[in-house]
Design a protein around this motif. Structure first.
Motif, PDB file in Angstrom:
ATOM      1  N   LEU A  99      -8.616  -7.606 -23.172  1.00 35.06           N
ATOM      2  CA  LEU A  99      -9.480  -6.426 -23.218  1.00 35.06           C
ATOM      3  C   LEU A  99     -10.937  -6.800 -22.984  1.00 35.06           C
ATOM      4  CD1 LEU A  99      -7.887  -4.626 -26.301  1.00 35.06           C
ATOM      5  CD2 LEU A  99      -7.704  -3.934 -23.912  1.00 35.06           C
ATOM      6  N   LEU A 100     -11.369  -7.901 -23.600  1.00 38.13           N
ATOM      7  CA  LEU A 100     -12.757  -8.323 -23.433  1.00 38.13           C
ATOM      8  C   LEU A 100     -13.032  -8.751 -21.994  1.00 38.13           C
ATOM      9  CD1 LEU A 100     -13.204 -10.406 -26.713  1.00 38.13           C
ATOM     10  CD2 LEU A 100     -14.233  -8.189 -26.203  1.00 38.13           C
ATOM     11  N   HIS A 101     -12.070  -9.443 -21.388  1.00 38.97           N
ATOM     12  CA  HIS A 101     -12.254  -9.888 -19.996  1.00 38.97           C
ATOM     13  C   HIS A 101     -12.329  -8.682 -19.059  1.00 38.97           C
ATOM     14  CE1 HIS A 101     -12.000 -12.483 -16.485  1.00 38.97           C
ATOM     15  NE2 HIS A 101     -11.096 -11.652 -16.002  1.00 38.97           N
ATOM     16  N   ALA A 102     -11.563  -7.637 -19.356  1.00 41.28           N
ATOM     17  CA  ALA A 102     -11.613  -6.433 -18.519  1.00 41.28           C
ATOM     18  C   ALA A 102     -12.990  -5.777 -18.606  1.00 41.28           C
ATOM     19  CB  ALA A 102     -10.528  -5.455 -18.951  1.00 41.28           C
ATOM     20  N   LEU A 133     -12.540 -17.055 -21.238  1.00 37.60           N
ATOM     21  CA  LEU A 133     -11.390 -16.316 -21.754  1.00 37.60           C
ATOM     22  C   LEU A 133     -10.151 -16.565 -20.901  1.00 37.60           C
ATOM     23  CD1 LEU A 133     -13.079 -12.911 -22.687  1.00 37.60           C
ATOM     24  CD2 LEU A 133     -12.291 -14.702 -24.256  1.00 37.60           C
ATOM     25  N   LEU A 134     -10.330 -16.668 -19.590  1.00 32.85           N
ATOM     26  CA  LEU A 134      -9.188 -16.964 -18.720  1.00 32.85           C
ATOM     27  C   LEU A 134      -8.640 -18.360 -19.006  1.00 32.85           C
ATOM     28  CD1 LEU A 134     -10.205 -15.496 -15.244  1.00 32.85           C
ATOM     29  CD2 LEU A 134      -8.649 -14.532 -16.945  1.00 32.85           C
ATOM     30  N   ASP A 135      -9.523 -19.317 -19.248  1.00 31.88           N
ATOM     31  CA  ASP A 135      -9.070 -20.667 -19.603  1.00 31.88           C
ATOM     32  C   ASP A 135      -8.268 -20.632 -20.897  1.00 31.88           C
ATOM     33  OD1 ASP A 135     -10.296 -21.688 -17.376  1.00 31.88           O
ATOM     34  OD2 ASP A 135     -12.093 -22.375 -18.432  1.00 31.88           O
ATOM     35  N   PHE A 136      -8.742 -19.849 -21.861  1.00 30.68           N
ATOM     36  CA  PHE A 136      -8.019 -19.706 -23.133  1.00 30.68           C
ATOM     37  C   PHE A 136      -6.626 -19.131 -22.905  1.00 30.68           C
ATOM     38  CE2 PHE A 136      -7.049 -16.553 -26.548  1.00 30.68           C
ATOM     39  CZ  PHE A 136      -6.669 -17.459 -27.531  1.00 30.68           C
ATOM     40  N   LEU A 137      -6.535 -18.087 -22.086  1.00 34.57           N
ATOM     41  CA  LEU A 137      -5.236 -17.479 -21.811  1.00 34.57           C
ATOM     42  C   LEU A 137      -4.311 -18.449 -21.088  1.00 34.57           C
ATOM     43  CD1 LEU A 137      -6.388 -13.905 -20.727  1.00 34.57           C
ATOM     44  CD2 LEU A 137      -5.187 -14.523 -22.832  1.00 34.57           C
ATOM     45  N   ASN A 138      -4.846 -19.216 -20.163  1.00 38.79           N
ATOM     46  CA  ASN A 138      -4.021 -20.194 -19.461  1.00 38.79           C
ATOM     47  C   ASN A 138      -3.537 -21.287 -20.397  1.00 38.79           C
ATOM     48  OD1 ASN A 138      -3.709 -19.676 -16.470  1.00 38.79           O
ATOM     49  ND2 ASN A 138      -5.920 -19.388 -16.665  1.00 38.79           N
ATOM     50  N   ARG A 145     -20.377 -12.665 -28.851  1.00 39.17           N
ATOM     51  CA  ARG A 145     -19.979 -13.485 -30.004  1.00 39.17           C
ATOM     52  C   ARG A 145     -18.470 -13.449 -30.206  1.00 39.17           C
ATOM     53  NH1 ARG A 145     -23.252 -11.595 -35.070  1.00 39.17           N
ATOM     54  NH2 ARG A 145     -21.965 -13.244 -36.027  1.00 39.17           N
ATOM     55  N   LEU A 146     -17.870 -12.271 -30.066  1.00 38.98           N
ATOM     56  CA  LEU A 146     -16.425 -12.164 -30.232  1.00 38.98           C
ATOM     57  C   LEU A 146     -15.695 -12.940 -29.128  1.00 38.98           C
ATOM     58  CD1 LEU A 146     -13.950 -11.037 -31.636  1.00 38.98           C
ATOM     59  CD2 LEU A 146     -14.248  -8.907 -30.339  1.00 38.98           C
ATOM     60  N   SER A 147     -16.178 -12.826 -27.910  1.00 37.99           N
ATOM     61  CA  SER A 147     -15.569 -13.571 -26.807  1.00 37.99           C
ATOM     62  C   SER A 147     -15.647 -15.066 -27.052  1.00 37.99           C
ATOM     63  CB  SER A 147     -16.269 -13.235 -25.488  1.00 37.99           C
ATOM     64  OG  SER A 147     -16.093 -11.885 -25.150  1.00 37.99           O
ATOM     65  N   SER A 148     -16.780 -15.526 -27.564  1.00 35.42           N
ATOM     66  CA  SER A 148     -16.967 -16.947 -27.834  1.00 35.42           C
ATOM     67  C   SER A 148     -15.993 -17.434 -28.906  1.00 35.42           C
ATOM     68  CB  SER A 148     -18.407 -17.208 -28.242  1.00 35.42           C
ATOM     69  OG  SER A 148     -18.598 -18.566 -28.594  1.00 35.42           O
ATOM     70  N   VAL A 149     -15.841 -16.635 -29.974  1.00 36.68           N
ATOM     71  CA  VAL A 149     -14.919 -17.013 -31.049  1.00 36.68           C
ATOM     72  C   VAL A 149     -13.494 -17.130 -30.521  1.00 36.68           C
ATOM     73  CG1 VAL A 149     -13.820 -16.159 -33.169  1.00 36.68           C
ATOM     74  CG2 VAL A 149     -16.318 -16.127 -32.941  1.00 36.68           C
ATOM     75  N   ILE A 150     -13.073 -16.174 -29.709  1.00 34.39           N
ATOM     76  CA  ILE A 150     -11.703 -16.206 -29.190  1.00 34.39           C
ATOM     77  C   ILE A 150     -11.522 -17.359 -28.210  1.00 34.39           C
ATOM     78  CG2 ILE A 150     -10.075 -14.954 -27.723  1.00 34.39           C
ATOM     79  CD1 ILE A 150     -10.921 -12.420 -29.102  1.00 34.39           C
ATOM     80  N   ALA A 151     -12.498 -17.578 -27.340  1.00 36.87           N
ATOM     81  CA  ALA A 151     -12.378 -18.666 -26.368  1.00 36.87           C
ATOM     82  C   ALA A 151     -12.320 -20.024 -27.050  1.00 36.87           C
ATOM     83  CB  ALA A 151     -13.548 -18.625 -25.389  1.00 36.87           C
ATOM     84  N   ASP A 152     -12.897 -20.131 -28.242  1.00 34.66           N
ATOM     85  CA  ASP A 152     -12.916 -21.399 -28.959  1.00 34.66           C
ATOM     86  C   ASP A 152     -11.696 -21.601 -29.851  1.00 34.66           C
ATOM     87  OD1 ASP A 152     -15.265 -22.232 -27.839  1.00 34.66           O
ATOM     88  OD2 ASP A 152     -16.546 -21.499 -29.462  1.00 34.66           O
ATOM     89  N   CYS A 153     -10.776 -20.649 -29.862  1.00 35.82           N
ATOM     90  CA  CYS A 153      -9.583 -20.808 -30.699  1.00 35.82           C
ATOM     91  C   CYS A 153      -8.791 -22.034 -30.253  1.00 35.82           C
ATOM     92  CB  CYS A 153      -8.685 -19.572 -30.600  1.00 35.82           C
ATOM     93  SG  CYS A 153      -9.332 -18.127 -31.454  1.00 35.82           S
ATOM     94  N   VAL A 160      -4.110  -7.665 -11.649  1.00 35.96           N
ATOM     95  CA  VAL A 160      -4.085  -6.252 -11.255  1.00 35.96           C
ATOM     96  C   VAL A 160      -5.513  -5.738 -11.074  1.00 35.96           C
ATOM     97  CG1 VAL A 160      -3.585  -3.919 -12.069  1.00 35.96           C
ATOM     98  CG2 VAL A 160      -1.848  -5.695 -12.256  1.00 35.96           C
ATOM     99  N   GLY A 161      -6.401  -6.111 -11.995  1.00 37.19           N
ATOM    100  CA  GLY A 161      -7.795  -5.686 -11.876  1.00 37.19           C
ATOM    101  C   GLY A 161      -8.423  -6.149 -10.578  1.00 37.19           C
ATOM    102  N   HIS A 162      -8.143  -7.386 -10.193  1.00 37.08           N
ATOM    103  CA  HIS A 162      -8.667  -7.892  -8.923  1.00 37.08           C
ATOM    104  C   HIS A 162      -8.037  -7.152  -7.742  1.00 37.08           C
ATOM    105  CE1 HIS A 162     -11.321 -11.265  -9.807  1.00 37.08           C
ATOM    106  NE2 HIS A 162     -10.555 -11.536 -10.852  1.00 37.08           N
ATOM    107  N   ALA A 163      -6.749  -6.832  -7.859  1.00 41.74           N
ATOM    108  CA  ALA A 163      -6.072  -6.137  -6.762  1.00 41.74           C
ATOM    109  C   ALA A 163      -6.689  -4.770  -6.519  1.00 41.74           C
ATOM    110  CB  ALA A 163      -4.582  -6.000  -7.075  1.00 41.74           C
ATOM    111  N   LEU A 164      -7.035  -4.067  -7.583  1.00 46.85           N
ATOM    112  CA  LEU A 164      -7.594  -2.724  -7.436  1.00 46.85           C
ATOM    113  C   LEU A 164      -8.990  -2.744  -6.823  1.00 46.85           C
ATOM    114  CD1 LEU A 164      -6.450  -1.041 -10.774  1.00 46.85           C
ATOM    115  CD2 LEU A 164      -5.364  -0.976  -8.533  1.00 46.85           C
ATOM    116  N   GLN A 165      -9.597  -3.943  -6.752  1.00 48.24           N
ATOM    117  CA  GLN A 165     -10.921  -4.055  -6.154  1.00 48.24           C
ATOM    118  C   GLN A 165     -10.896  -4.779  -4.811  1.00 48.24           C
ATOM    119  OE1 GLN A 165     -13.238  -6.081  -9.103  1.00 48.24           O
ATOM    120  NE2 GLN A 165     -12.869  -4.558 -10.681  1.00 48.24           N
TER     121      GLN A 165
END
Length: 712
Positions: free
Chosen positions: A181-184, A191-196, A155-163, A217-222
């Motif tokens: 933090l939520l995406h991590a 959420l990535l679309d929102f950040l972009n 629910r929190l992710s949805s609210v932020i993505a809809d900002c 960075v998260g993708h790099a570590l994996q």
């Protein structure tokens, strides 16, 4: 409402207000004395629980809540009602933040209580009529009280993505931080679309860039290979640089950018500039630490750990890089414990993860290569392992020894033939047969680097000028700042220009495949298919992975498609028999070339078979290409097209000389004929001049040479 009811309500309100004033006076007196009061001083816990509405507007909300949490039974329905009344009445950022910070330092509240709080904070965060500060504080509260509940997290992710991006920038910046933090915790494309989207909001772009960098960075570590790790870290570094340039107080972004740059240098074995950059990193790390302590936000925990780990990695890399230049270590134990093995297993030792990750693909090849070149140092490592035993670092050391032994070919025959006469690393690759993938990859990269160096030395000044001109024109195009886009476009542009050069050099006698570019008596002009097939042969030798005749690209069929990790652009191939001016080519074929890019990067190449060559003579290399950049389709998108003309209907230089000689001879003959005709032509209508006949030559006499020295 009747008058009596109104009066009762007013008296109740006044009574409540007077009660809270009395409670506040007691609280203020206790705090002024430097002590924490007990509930008994307020008339018992019941008196506090009965004043929830008034306490919600008190300056001492966290202190009252602390009393309730410390002295009341948290399962008491009265406590639940009190907490509900307080959070419903809170509408200011100071009170909300203070309450959130209080709860953050304690064990979780009963599920029913935190569920009520979460809903209140979520509702307030979405209320655009409320103050931005209160909404920002409410987001913090919602993040805290979601805990590990999957439904609340969603629910929190949805609210932020809809900002909406036209919301208050300060609120959006905080939403970006929480989105990261939520995406991590649970990756979300929304959420990535929102950040972009936030990259277009000036006062929130720095936070969005930082969180997008952390996502990389998260993708790099994996990642599963050194090159993948490096590519993703380079993307992350670009995001951190953008964040740092967007706002002055971004020491966190500067630390990560500097650390990644040093890791990149370590992997590529670059030297120079380490001391200065490490000093800069220390300054930025100190500045960030001071800022974080001052800010004191519970949200900083994860970021602080990440920034500290990267700073520690960079400092250790700086020390280790110097050590790996030395053939022997006098303080081997210190280096092995504090630098080498910490870096070798950075994911576990510095980033506190349970398993190795992508970082090891960058640091291990160089460390293992050092031991492969300095075999004597293995004894120091084995001695250390024997003394320390197999702790966590001991296990890492044992793994390092095993991998280095494998690279050296140690086994039944510890010394592979020729090992002493040639490079140990090369011998290991040749003798072992089955070497670790990292070493094989690094060995091949070194070989390809040598090939590229030789090719670079053969580049002519006109080609060098062309590459610079074209790629400078593409700077600033959408997506061109993406490292993978930049690398791939550069590679294809360079190869396309080299194709043009390679078609202008050989003659049909040397290379029959170029015969279609020369005049062939009695044969029709070549089709564009000839150019397409020739271009594809050239690209296949270049190993760019290009393919031809691809259907389903922007509703059409692409002549030649270049594709690399999701990046795609097209070379459209045409022929021109009438007007091969760049203006006509872009007007005639520009729309088709650019339309192919509607679903990917807005860059294309138009390769033209030029059949308008005059007299078989082509122009200079620098006249055969042009870059056109602009809003070519008038849709608000800046696009770029590289136009390259491959001249056909040519002749070779010797034929050009013969043709020129023939033309000159023909011109002279025509001129003489015209002169004779002019001499014979009558000069006037009535008179004609008749040449006098020469006097008769006497017979039997020799002609006398009147020149000096002539015979008599």
């Amino acid at each position: 409402m009747c008058l009596a009811s109104a009066c009762c309500t007013l008296r109740a309100t006044n009574t409540s207000g007077e009660t809270v004033q009395a409670l506040d006076a007691t609280m203020e007196a206790a705090l002024r004395d430097g002590r924490t009061p007990s509930a008994a001083e307020f008339g018992g816990i019941a008196a506090i629980l009965a004043s929830a509405d008034g306490i919600a507007h008190s300056h001492f909300v966290p202190e009252y809540m602390a009393l309730v949490l410390d002295e009341a039974d948290l399962d008491d329905p009265g406590v639940h009602a009190f907490s509900r009344g307080v959070v419903q009445g809170l509408d200011g950022d100071i009170g909300i933040n203070a309450l959130v910070d209080l709860v953050a330092e304690r064990p979780p509240l009963p599920v029913a209580v935190e569920a009520v709080w979460f809903k209140r904070w979520l509702d307030l965060a979405q209320d655009r009529t409320a103050a931005a500060g209160a909404r920002t504080a409410a987001l913090r509260g919602a993040l805290l009280t979601k805990r590990q509940d999957a439904r609340r997290s969603l629910r929190l992710s949805s609210v932020i993505a809809d900002c909406a991006i036209d919301d208050e920038p300060a609120f959006l910046a905080h939403a970006a931080r929480i989105a990261g933090l939520l995406h991590a915790e649970s990756p979300s494309e929304a959420l990535l679309d929102f950040l972009n989207d936030l990259l277009e909001v000036s006062d929130a772009a720095d936070e969005a860039s930082f969180e997008l960098g952390m996502e990389r960075v998260g993708h790099a570590l994996q990642a599963g290979s050194g090159r993948d790790v490096l590519a993703r870290l380079r993307e992350a570094r670009m995001r951190f640089d953008a964040s740092a340039s967007g706002r002055e107080a971004r020491a966190d972004a500067r630390v990560l950018s500097l650390a990644i740059g040093l890791l990149d240098d370590f992997f590529e074995e670059r030297v120079g500039g380490w001391t200065e950059r490490l000093e800069e990193l220390r300054r930025e790390a100190f500045a960030h630490s001071a800022y974080a302590i001052q800010e004191g936000d519970f949200l900083n925990g994860a970021k602080e750990a990440e920034v500290s780990a990267w700073a520690s990695l960079a400092v250790r890399l700086g020390s280790l890089a110097d050590s790996l230049e030395e053939p022997a270590w006098w303080n081997a134990t210190h280096i092995i414990e504090n630098e080498l093995l910490a870096v070798y297993s950075a994911n576990r030792t510095l980033f506190r993860r349970s398993v190795d990750g992508g970082l090891e693909y960058l640091v291990r090849p160089r460390i293992e290569g050092y031991y492969a070149r300095h075999r004597d140092q293995l004894y120091a490592l084995r001695g250390w392992l024997k003394a320390r035993g197999c702790s966590e670092l001991g296990t890492a050391a044992a793994d390092l020894i095993a991998r280095t032994d494998a690279a050296l070919g140690r086994g039944d025959d510890p010394d592979p033939p020729g090992a002493a006469a040639a490079s140990p690393t090369v011998v290991a690759v040749l003798e072992q047969g089955e070497t670790p993938y990292d070493l094989r990859e690094k060995f091949l990269r070194d070989v390809i680097a040598d090939v590229n160096y030789v090719e670079f030395k053969q580049i002519t000044p006109p080609v060098m000028e062309a590459v610079q001109t074209v790629l400078h024109a593409f700077e600033g195009l959408p997506y061109f700042d993406n490292p993978n886009v930049r690398v791939f476009v550069r590679a294809v542009v360079v190869k396309t220009l080299l194709f043009l050069k390679s078609r202008m050099d050989p003659s049909p006698g040397v290379d029959p495949t170029v015969s279609y570019l020369f005049i062939r008596e009695g044969e029709p002009n070549p089709l564009e298919k000839s150019l397409q097939q020739d271009f594809m042969r050239f690209l296949q030798n270049s190993m760019l992975g290009s393919v031809d005749e691809v259907r389903g690209i922007a509703a059409g069929r692409a002549d030649v498609m270049h594709q690399f990790e999701g990046i795609r652009f097209i070379t459209e191939i045409k022929r021109e028999e009438e007007d091969a001016s760049f203006e006509n080519l872009i007007a005639s074929y520009g729309a088709q070339t650019t339309l192919y890019q509607n679903t990917n990067i807005p860059i294309g190449i138009l390769l033209v078979l030029d059949l308008t060559t005059r007299d078989g003579l082509s122009g200079h290399f620098r006249t055969l290409y042009r870059t056109v950049v602009g809003d070519l389709l008038r849709d608000g998108t800046t696009r770029g097209v590289l136009i390259v003309k491959v001249p056909a209907r040519r002749v070779d230089p010797s034929t050009a000389t013969a043709e020129a000689t023939r033309r000159i001879s023909k011109a002279r003959t025509a001129s003489k004929r015209a002169g004779k005709l002019a001499a014979k032509a009558p000069k006037g209508p009535t008179t004609r001049k008749v040449a006098a006949s020469p006097p008769p030559r006497p017979r039997g006499r020799r002609k006398i040479d009147a020149t000096p020295g002539g015979s008599a």
